[in-house]
Design a protein around this motif. Structure first.
Motif, PDB file in Angstrom:
ATOM      1  N   ARG A 125       0.812  -1.222   0.000  1.00 26.09           N
ATOM      2  CA  ARG A 125       0.000   0.000   0.000  1.00 26.09           C
ATOM      3  C   ARG A 125       0.845   1.271   0.000  1.00 26.09           C
ATOM      4  NH1 ARG A 125      -4.844  -1.268   4.347  1.00 26.09           N
ATOM      5  NH2 ARG A 125      -6.199  -2.444   2.928  1.00 26.09           N
ATOM      6  N   VAL A 126       2.154   1.143   0.180  1.00 23.35           N
ATOM      7  CA  VAL A 126       2.988   2.344   0.278  1.00 23.35           C
ATOM      8  C   VAL A 126       3.996   2.409  -0.874  1.00 23.35           C
ATOM      9  CG1 VAL A 126       2.696   2.721   2.738  1.00 23.35           C
ATOM     10  CG2 VAL A 126       4.488   1.171   1.961  1.00 23.35           C
ATOM     11  N   GLY A 127       3.607   1.865  -2.010  1.00 24.67           N
ATOM     12  CA  GLY A 127       4.341   2.118  -3.226  1.00 24.67           C
ATOM     13  C   GLY A 127       5.323   1.041  -3.636  1.00 24.67           C
ATOM     14  N   HIS A 128       5.368   0.783  -4.948  1.00 23.14           N
ATOM     15  CA  HIS A 128       6.328  -0.147  -5.531  1.00 23.14           C
ATOM     16  C   HIS A 128       7.040   0.604  -6.654  1.00 23.14           C
ATOM     17  CE1 HIS A 128       7.154  -4.541  -7.009  1.00 23.14           C
ATOM     18  NE2 HIS A 128       8.260  -3.806  -6.935  1.00 23.14           N
ATOM     19  N   LEU A 129       8.331   0.790  -6.503  1.00 24.73           N
ATOM     20  CA  LEU A 129       9.151   1.520  -7.466  1.00 24.73           C
ATOM     21  C   LEU A 129       9.954   0.554  -8.318  1.00 24.73           C
ATOM     22  CD1 LEU A 129      10.544   4.150  -8.555  1.00 24.73           C
ATOM     23  CD2 LEU A 129      12.229   3.831  -6.725  1.00 24.73           C
ATOM     24  N   LEU A 130       9.939   0.755  -9.632  1.00 24.85           N
ATOM     25  CA  LEU A 130      10.851   0.071 -10.537  1.00 24.85           C
ATOM     26  C   LEU A 130      11.980   1.041 -10.863  1.00 24.85           C
ATOM     27  CD1 LEU A 130      11.779  -2.192 -12.434  1.00 24.85           C
ATOM     28  CD2 LEU A 130      10.317  -1.162 -14.206  1.00 24.85           C
ATOM     29  N   LEU A 131      13.184   0.669 -10.490  1.00 25.41           N
ATOM     30  CA  LEU A 131      14.368   1.491 -10.738  1.00 25.41           C
ATOM     31  C   LEU A 131      15.223   0.787 -11.790  1.00 25.41           C
ATOM     32  CD1 LEU A 131      16.174   3.900  -9.981  1.00 25.41           C
ATOM     33  CD2 LEU A 131      16.994   2.582  -8.030  1.00 25.41           C
ATOM     34  N   VAL A 132      15.373   1.425 -12.939  1.00 25.73           N
ATOM     35  CA  VAL A 132      16.157   0.856 -14.050  1.00 25.73           C
ATOM     36  C   VAL A 132      17.457   1.650 -14.135  1.00 25.73           C
ATOM     37  CG1 VAL A 132      16.164   0.221 -16.488  1.00 25.73           C
ATOM     38  CG2 VAL A 132      13.993   0.334 -15.229  1.00 25.73           C
ATOM     39  N   ALA A 133      18.573   0.996 -13.814  1.00 28.85           N
ATOM     40  CA  ALA A 133      19.815   1.755 -13.670  1.00 28.85           C
ATOM     41  C   ALA A 133      21.021   0.850 -13.855  1.00 28.85           C
ATOM     42  CB  ALA A 133      19.867   2.418 -12.294  1.00 28.85           C
ATOM     43  N   GLY A 137      12.147   9.067  -6.798  1.00 30.41           N
ATOM     44  CA  GLY A 137      11.366   7.966  -7.362  1.00 30.41           C
ATOM     45  C   GLY A 137      10.597   7.213  -6.295  1.00 30.41           C
ATOM     46  N   GLY A 138      11.230   6.976  -5.148  1.00 27.85           N
ATOM     47  CA  GLY A 138      10.544   6.303  -4.053  1.00 27.85           C
ATOM     48  C   GLY A 138       9.380   7.112  -3.520  1.00 27.85           C
ATOM     49  N   LEU A 139       9.554   8.423  -3.406  1.00 27.46           N
ATOM     50  CA  LEU A 139       8.457   9.296  -2.966  1.00 27.46           C
ATOM     51  C   LEU A 139       7.328   9.298  -3.993  1.00 27.46           C
ATOM     52  CD1 LEU A 139      10.553  12.300  -1.602  1.00 27.46           C
ATOM     53  CD2 LEU A 139       9.219  10.679  -0.239  1.00 27.46           C
ATOM     54  N   LEU A 140       7.701   9.307  -5.270  1.00 23.95           N
ATOM     55  CA  LEU A 140       6.685   9.296  -6.319  1.00 23.95           C
ATOM     56  C   LEU A 140       5.854   8.015  -6.257  1.00 23.95           C
ATOM     57  CD1 LEU A 140       5.348  10.340  -8.866  1.00 23.95           C
ATOM     58  CD2 LEU A 140       7.329   9.573 -10.179  1.00 23.95           C
ATOM     59  N   PRO A 142      19.921  -5.890   0.083  1.00 27.56           N
ATOM     60  CA  PRO A 142      19.248  -7.190   0.202  1.00 27.56           C
ATOM     61  C   PRO A 142      17.732  -7.095   0.216  1.00 27.56           C
ATOM     62  CG  PRO A 142      20.264  -6.542   2.281  1.00 27.56           C
ATOM     63  CD  PRO A 142      20.752  -5.575   1.269  1.00 27.56           C
ATOM     64  N   GLU A 143      17.176  -5.954   0.575  1.00 28.51           N
ATOM     65  CA  GLU A 143      15.719  -5.831   0.629  1.00 28.51           C
ATOM     66  C   GLU A 143      15.105  -5.608  -0.748  1.00 28.51           C
ATOM     67  OE1 GLU A 143      17.182  -1.560   1.181  1.00 28.51           O
ATOM     68  OE2 GLU A 143      17.880  -3.605   1.497  1.00 28.51           O
ATOM     69  N   ALA A 144      15.902  -5.232  -1.741  1.00 35.93           N
ATOM     70  CA  ALA A 144      15.372  -4.960  -3.073  1.00 35.93           C
ATOM     71  C   ALA A 144      15.117  -6.256  -3.844  1.00 35.93           C
ATOM     72  CB  ALA A 144      16.341  -4.074  -3.855  1.00 35.93           C
ATOM     73  N   LEU A 145      14.159  -6.205  -4.763  1.00 32.96           N
ATOM     74  CA  LEU A 145      13.952  -7.284  -5.710  1.00 32.96           C
ATOM     75  C   LEU A 145      14.831  -6.965  -6.917  1.00 32.96           C
ATOM     76  CD1 LEU A 145      10.053  -7.493  -5.522  1.00 32.96           C
ATOM     77  CD2 LEU A 145      11.713  -8.878  -4.277  1.00 32.96           C
ATOM     78  N   SER A 156      13.818   6.570   1.057  1.00 34.06           N
ATOM     79  CA  SER A 156      12.529   7.240   0.847  1.00 34.06           C
ATOM     80  C   SER A 156      11.396   6.608   1.637  1.00 34.06           C
ATOM     81  CB  SER A 156      12.170   7.213  -0.645  1.00 34.06           C
ATOM     82  OG  SER A 156      11.734   5.908  -1.034  1.00 34.06           O
ATOM     83  N   GLY A 157      11.576   5.357   2.069  1.00 35.97           N
ATOM     84  CA  GLY A 157      10.519   4.653   2.783  1.00 35.97           C
ATOM     85  C   GLY A 157       9.543   3.925   1.887  1.00 35.97           C
ATOM     86  N   VAL A 158       9.806   3.846   0.589  1.00 40.62           N
ATOM     87  CA  VAL A 158       8.897   3.160  -0.327  1.00 40.62           C
ATOM     88  C   VAL A 158       8.755   1.695   0.074  1.00 40.62           C
ATOM     89  CG1 VAL A 158      10.711   2.542  -1.995  1.00 40.62           C
ATOM     90  CG2 VAL A 158       8.358   2.874  -2.771  1.00 40.62           C
ATOM     91  N   GLY A 159       7.554   1.166  -0.126  1.00 42.65           N
ATOM     92  CA  GLY A 159       7.272  -0.187   0.349  1.00 42.65           C
ATOM     93  C   GLY A 159       8.068  -1.272  -0.347  1.00 42.65           C
ATOM     94  N   MET A 160       8.254  -1.138  -1.664  1.00 43.35           N
ATOM     95  CA  MET A 160       8.954  -2.160  -2.445  1.00 43.35           C
ATOM     96  C   MET A 160       9.818  -1.477  -3.498  1.00 43.35           C
ATOM     97  SD  MET A 160       7.899  -5.326  -1.520  1.00 43.35           S
ATOM     98  CE  MET A 160       7.948  -6.393  -2.964  1.00 43.35           C
ATOM     99  N   VAL A 161      11.010  -2.024  -3.726  1.00 38.70           N
ATOM    100  CA  VAL A 161      11.877  -1.562  -4.804  1.00 38.70           C
ATOM    101  C   VAL A 161      12.263  -2.760  -5.658  1.00 38.70           C
ATOM    102  CG1 VAL A 161      14.069  -0.492  -5.458  1.00 38.70           C
ATOM    103  CG2 VAL A 161      12.844   0.325  -3.432  1.00 38.70           C
ATOM    104  N   THR A 162      11.961  -2.672  -6.937  1.00 37.05           N
ATOM    105  CA  THR A 162      12.508  -3.616  -7.903  1.00 37.05           C
ATOM    106  C   THR A 162      13.596  -2.884  -8.672  1.00 37.05           C
ATOM    107  OG1 THR A 162      10.487  -4.926  -8.151  1.00 37.05           O
ATOM    108  CG2 THR A 162      12.048  -4.970  -9.982  1.00 37.05           C
TER     109      THR A 162
END
Length: 525
Positions: free
Chosen positions: A254-262, A461-464, A303-306, A281-287
């Motif tokens: 519920r607090v956001g899933h960010l896809l970071l392509v880098a 990006g995480g805030l967005l 380690p917490e990122a997908l 940023s506190g975003v719920g999920m980062v891929t």
């Protein structure tokens, strides 16, 4: 309804040109405020600030530079008030003619036996100088004896407090007009002038402070017309744009899933730095989508990122995104840090997605090879661009000159592309397609290091993603909220890190590690 009079917990953040300030002051005077009364009020506030910052026991000898206009009148009232408070005051007014009200205050100062001379030598040895030569609205360059006076003040180590603007600066562009005084502190009166948001003025302003003397919202509206008004990004505004407070029943979905392509083999660190920003940023999920050769390294650091390993080109760039990576499922996509210009396929996929999209670094460079304005205007989702000046010129080559106002350039680019534009620099400008313009908060040159922008990309990006998760549908408001909150938070972390580690000690990893403490400091009761 008029806004509350001074003092206010959150003074106005409006930024004005010289012409706009004149119009607003005209409204104040038309409403019944006498010029002389306003001068007394403003000068009393200035004198009170000086007594706190430069107490008479430590800074007893004060020299006051007096100009021919009302800025000089303000300085004379300040001189009088400081004299009454036990300072040893001397006045230098290098002009033979003054405005009538300023002439009256000069006569009164002489009546009080405050020494008055026309040369800098008349001040003798001083512990503090007050610059009241010229305020806003100066148009002609300082030349001749005036320029020599300014140069002599600049060569002296005595601290200088400038009233409204350091003498010699253009109010709107911040450019030096012939010669300009370098202040230790500048006390901007009433509303922020545009010069305070220009890179060209920073070396002259010293530490900037707003002296809020209670201009009402009605007077501002009458002087400026309908919104949107240009504003400066304050802590109060930024904190209001953070995705806080969270619902008590919040969970990671519920607090956001960010896809970071880098990232690429050549620029592996950029992916990590952007990931650290997203983590903070506190975003719920980062891929995090990276070239396959970087996957295990990124997993070890985040380690917490997908972490998704992508097919890569012979040069180590992302050749394509995995076929099973559904870009429509993410609340936001951030693309670009360290990507390299060989990674055009991920950009094509991101542009086609309806998800809010942040483009930075090589994402912007790749976009510049297309038709950026038509491409962005036809996107199915909202876009945030975060260029520095070089990237901006490649995207919008006809908009930004070497000395152009970043704010006006960002506004023009936002209007043409229908994207939110965050133009990075010492004075960052954030513009929305509807004409809203914000200038970033005070920052630090400690951030002038490679990788600082990568951290900003991940953070914003995480805030967005968080804002979008809370919104009913993709929209520019979520993008603008993320840009404003991210810019302010990034600057605050840099300032905090510089205070602890000096301007030379703020590498991007340290910057990322100071994001959480900086926000905690601001949110503390």
């Amino acid at each position: 309804m008029a806004s509350s009079p001074w003092p206010r917990a959150n003074p106005p953040a409006v930024v004005v040109t010289a012409a706009e300030m004149q119009a607003i002051e005209g409204q104040v005077f038309e409403s019944g405020m006498p010029v002389a009364a306003l001068m007394e009020k403003v000068a009393g506030l200035i004198a009170g600030w000086i007594r706190v910052a430069y107490p008479p026991a430590t800074y007893p000898r004060v020299g006051v530079l007096v100009g021919p206009g009302h800025n000089g009148g303000d300085a004379l009232v300040v001189a009088r008030e400081l004299c009454f408070r036990g300072y040893q005051v001397r006045i230098c007014s290098p002009f033979s003619r003054h405005k009538p009200l300023t002439t009256d205050h000069l006569r009164f100062a002489q009546h009080l036996a405050i020494p008055v001379g026309q040369t800098l030598a008349a001040l003798g040895d001083c512990d503090l100088l007050i610059d009241g030569l010229f305020g806003f609205g100066l148009e002609r360059p300082l030349t001749g004896d005036l320029a020599h006076l300014v140069e002599a003040v600049n060569a002296d180590p005595t601290p200088v407090v400038s009233i409204d603007l350091p003498s010699g600066l253009d109010t709107d562009t911040g450019a030096m007009l012939g010669s300009a005084l370098r202040a230790t502190h500048t006390l901007c009166l009433g509303l922020w002038k545009r010069a305070f948001c220009q890179d060209a003025a920073l070396r002259y302003l010293g530490q900037a402070h707003l002296i809020d003397f209670g201009i009402t919202e009605d007077a501002i509206a009458a002087g400026l017309g309908p919104k949107p008004w240009v504003q400066r990004l304050t802590a109060a505004i930024a904190l209001d744009r953070l995705p806080l407070p969270r619902r008590p029943d919040a969970h990671k979905y519920r607090v956001g899933h960010l896809l970071l392509v880098a990232g690429s083999r050549q620029y592996a660190g950029a992916a990590l730095l952007a990931g650290l920003g997203a983590r903070a940023s506190g975003v719920g999920m980062v891929t995090l989508a990276v070239p396959e050769s970087l996957r295990l390294m990124v997993v070890a650091q985040l380690p917490e990122a997908l972490v998704v390993g992508c097919p890569e080109s012979p040069t180590g760039a992302i050749a394509s995104l995995p076929a099973d990576l559904d870009l429509n499922r993410y609340d936001a996509i951030a693309l670009g840090p360290g990507l390299s210009k060989a990674a055009s396929a991920p950009l094509e996929a991101a542009l086609a997605s309806p998800s809010p999209l942040l483009l930075d670094a090589d994402g912007l460079n790749l976009l510049a090879d297309r038709n950026p304005i038509n491409t962005l205007a036809s996107r199915p989702g909202p876009t945030l661009l975060t260029p520095h000046r070089g990237e901006f010129k490649r995207l919008f080559p006809t908009i930004l000159g070497d000395t152009a106002d970043a704010g006006a350039a960002a506004q023009a680019a936002a209007a043409q592309s229908q994207a939110v534009v965050l133009l990075k620099g010492a004075c960052t400008a954030i513009a929305a397609p509807d004409g809203q313009l914000w200038y970033g908060p005070p920052s630090t040159p400690a951030l002038a290091r490679g990788g600082s922008g990568d951290v900003l990309t991940g953070l914003t990006g995480g805030l967005l993603a968080q804002h979008q998760a809370m919104a009913p549908k993709p929209g520019t408001e979520a993008v603008l909220n993320a840009a404003l909150a991210g810019t302010w938070w990034h600057a605050r972390a840099g300032t905090l890190a510089a205070a602890e580690r000096t301007q030379l000690g703020v590498d991007p990893t340290q910057l990322a590690h100071h994001l959480a403490p900086a926000l905690a400091q601001e949110l503390a009761p």
